[in-house]
Design a protein around this motif. Structure first.
Motif, short mmCIF file in Angstrom:
data_model
loop_
_atom_site.label_atom_id
_atom_site.label_comp_id
_atom_site.label_asym_id
_atom_site.label_seq_id
_atom_site.Cartn_x
_atom_site.Cartn_y
_atom_site.Cartn_z
N GLU A 29 0.83 -1.21 0.00
CA GLU A 29 0.00 0.00 0.00
C GLU A 29 0.86 1.26 0.00
OE1 GLU A 29 -0.33 -2.49 2.09
OE2 GLU A 29 -2.42 -3.14 2.26
N VAL A 33 1.08 4.32 -2.74
CA VAL A 33 0.89 5.72 -2.35
C VAL A 33 2.13 6.55 -2.69
CG1 VAL A 33 0.61 7.24 -0.36
CG2 VAL A 33 -0.82 5.24 -0.60
N TYR A 80 -5.91 -5.47 -3.69
CA TYR A 80 -7.12 -6.19 -3.30
C TYR A 80 -6.97 -7.68 -3.57
CZ TYR A 80 -11.94 -7.74 -3.37
OH TYR A 80 -13.10 -8.43 -3.13
N PRO B 26 -1.05 0.66 6.79
CA PRO B 26 -1.32 0.77 5.35
C PRO B 26 -2.57 1.58 5.03
CG PRO B 26 -0.80 -1.49 5.94
CD PRO B 26 -0.95 -0.74 7.22
N ALA B 29 -1.90 5.16 5.33
CA ALA B 29 -1.09 5.64 4.21
C ALA B 29 -1.97 5.91 2.99
CB ALA B 29 -0.02 4.61 3.87
N LEU B 30 -2.94 5.04 2.73
CA LEU B 30 -3.83 5.25 1.59
C LEU B 30 -4.67 6.51 1.77
CD1 LEU B 30 -5.00 1.59 0.96
CD2 LEU B 30 -3.70 2.99 -0.60
N GLY B 33 -2.60 9.50 1.23
CA GLY B 33 -2.38 9.68 -0.20
C GLY B 33 -3.54 10.38 -0.87
N THR B 67 -10.80 2.53 -1.72
CA THR B 67 -10.12 2.16 -0.48
C THR B 67 -11.12 1.81 0.61
OG1 THR B 67 -8.34 3.66 -1.06
CG2 THR B 67 -8.46 2.95 1.22
N LEU B 70 -13.17 -1.59 -0.58
CA LEU B 70 -12.44 -2.83 -0.72
C LEU B 70 -11.55 -3.16 0.47
CD1 LEU B 70 -11.35 -2.65 -4.46
CD2 LEU B 70 -13.35 -3.72 -3.46
N VAL B 71 -11.08 -2.15 1.19
CA VAL B 71 -10.08 -2.40 2.23
C VAL B 71 -10.61 -2.08 3.62
CG1 VAL B 71 -7.77 -1.84 3.03
CG2 VAL B 71 -8.23 -1.95 0.59
N ARG B 75 -12.38 -4.81 6.43
CA ARG B 75 -11.50 -5.04 7.59
C ARG B 75 -12.22 -4.68 8.88
NH1 ARG B 75 -5.52 -2.78 7.29
NH2 ARG B 75 -5.54 -4.26 5.59
#
Lengths: 99, 161
Positions: A29, A33, A80, B26, B29-30, B33, B67, B70-71, B75
């Protein structure tokens, strides 16, 4: 009006931060980014240069934007797909194109 | 674009970039971003490329949606993450940054020179500044109301206190 040198300095700093993250981090990830951050800095640099040269920024910027979209879409889809099989995505572990 | 406005956005973007590549989480971080893309869209808009800025904003919005869908959401459901909202220092800093950006945006629109009205145009710069402030304030109020409503429903899956 902001001088173009300031904009280019900002773009160089952002590309450097993204490059450092892309080289040093192994998490998938964060790598994606970092690439987005780099391409975003390049996009800002394109706009600054186009403004300094007196040209329209749209033509060159769209090419970088397409790269940015491609990186975001392909990177997120890969993440994913990896997430479905493993909890953590460490890019060094994925060295094969099959399960 | 004035240098003070440019460097305000630039510092936020650089801090978010450095945080995104150094954080150990992670998902954070996304999301950082996505913040970088949004702030850079503001910079590109100020540099005279509004179409490019809107496209970058669209990319950022799509990345945030992907994000979350899907993530983050799977989760949270898998872990049964609590839906409590804690007012820690990072959340307060984020709220302050959003308020600062809102004021900057409204000020930038209000200070921009009025263009010559074209036939069929009925909106001026003053109306645009008020509309932008109202939209952002409405979005913040809606997010706050949704947060409060979710906090008062402890029987929802994944939202237990």
């Amino acid at each position: 009006m902001t001088p173009s040198s300031h904009v280019l300095l900002f773009a160089v700093l952002q590309v450097a931060i993204g490059l450092a993250g892309l080289i040093t981090r192994r998490t998938g990830e964060v790598a994606v980014v970092s690439g987005l951050v780099m391409l975003s800095g390049v996009l800002v640099a394109f706009c600054a240069l186009a403004r300094a040269l007196g040209e329209g920024p749209q033509a060159g910027g769209v090419v970088v934007l397409l790269l940015l979209i491609a990186l975001a879409v392909v990177g997120l889809i890969c993440l994913y797909a990896f997430h479905r099989y493993r909890r953590a995505v460490v890019v060094d572990e994925h060295d094969r194109m099959r399960r | 674009m004035q240098p003070i406005l440019f460097w305000s956005l630039a510092v936020i973007s650089l801090l978010a970039s450095a945080s995104a590549v150094t954080t150990g989480r992670p998902v954070r971080a996304l999301l950082l971003g996505v913040i970088v893309l949004g702030v850079d869209a503001g910079l590109i808009f100020g540099l005279g490329a509004p179409l490019l800025a809107s496209e970058v904003l669209l990319v950022g919005a799509a990345a945030a949606l992907l994000t979350w869908t899907l993530v983050v959401r799977p989760r949270r459901l898998r872990l049964g993450a609590p839906g409590r909202v804690r007012m820690n220092i990072s959340r307060l800093l984020a709220l302050g940054a959003v308020a600062y950006l809102t004021v900057l945006l409204v000020w930038a629109i209000a200070a921009s020179p009025d263009v010559e009205p074209q036939p069929g145009d009925h909106l001026g710069g003053e109306f645009g500044s008020w509309a932008a402030g109202a939209l952002l304030g409405g979005a913040a109020a809606a997010a706050w109301v949704v947060t409060l409503a979710r906090r008062r429903r402890p029987d929802e899956p994944g939202e237990a206190p």
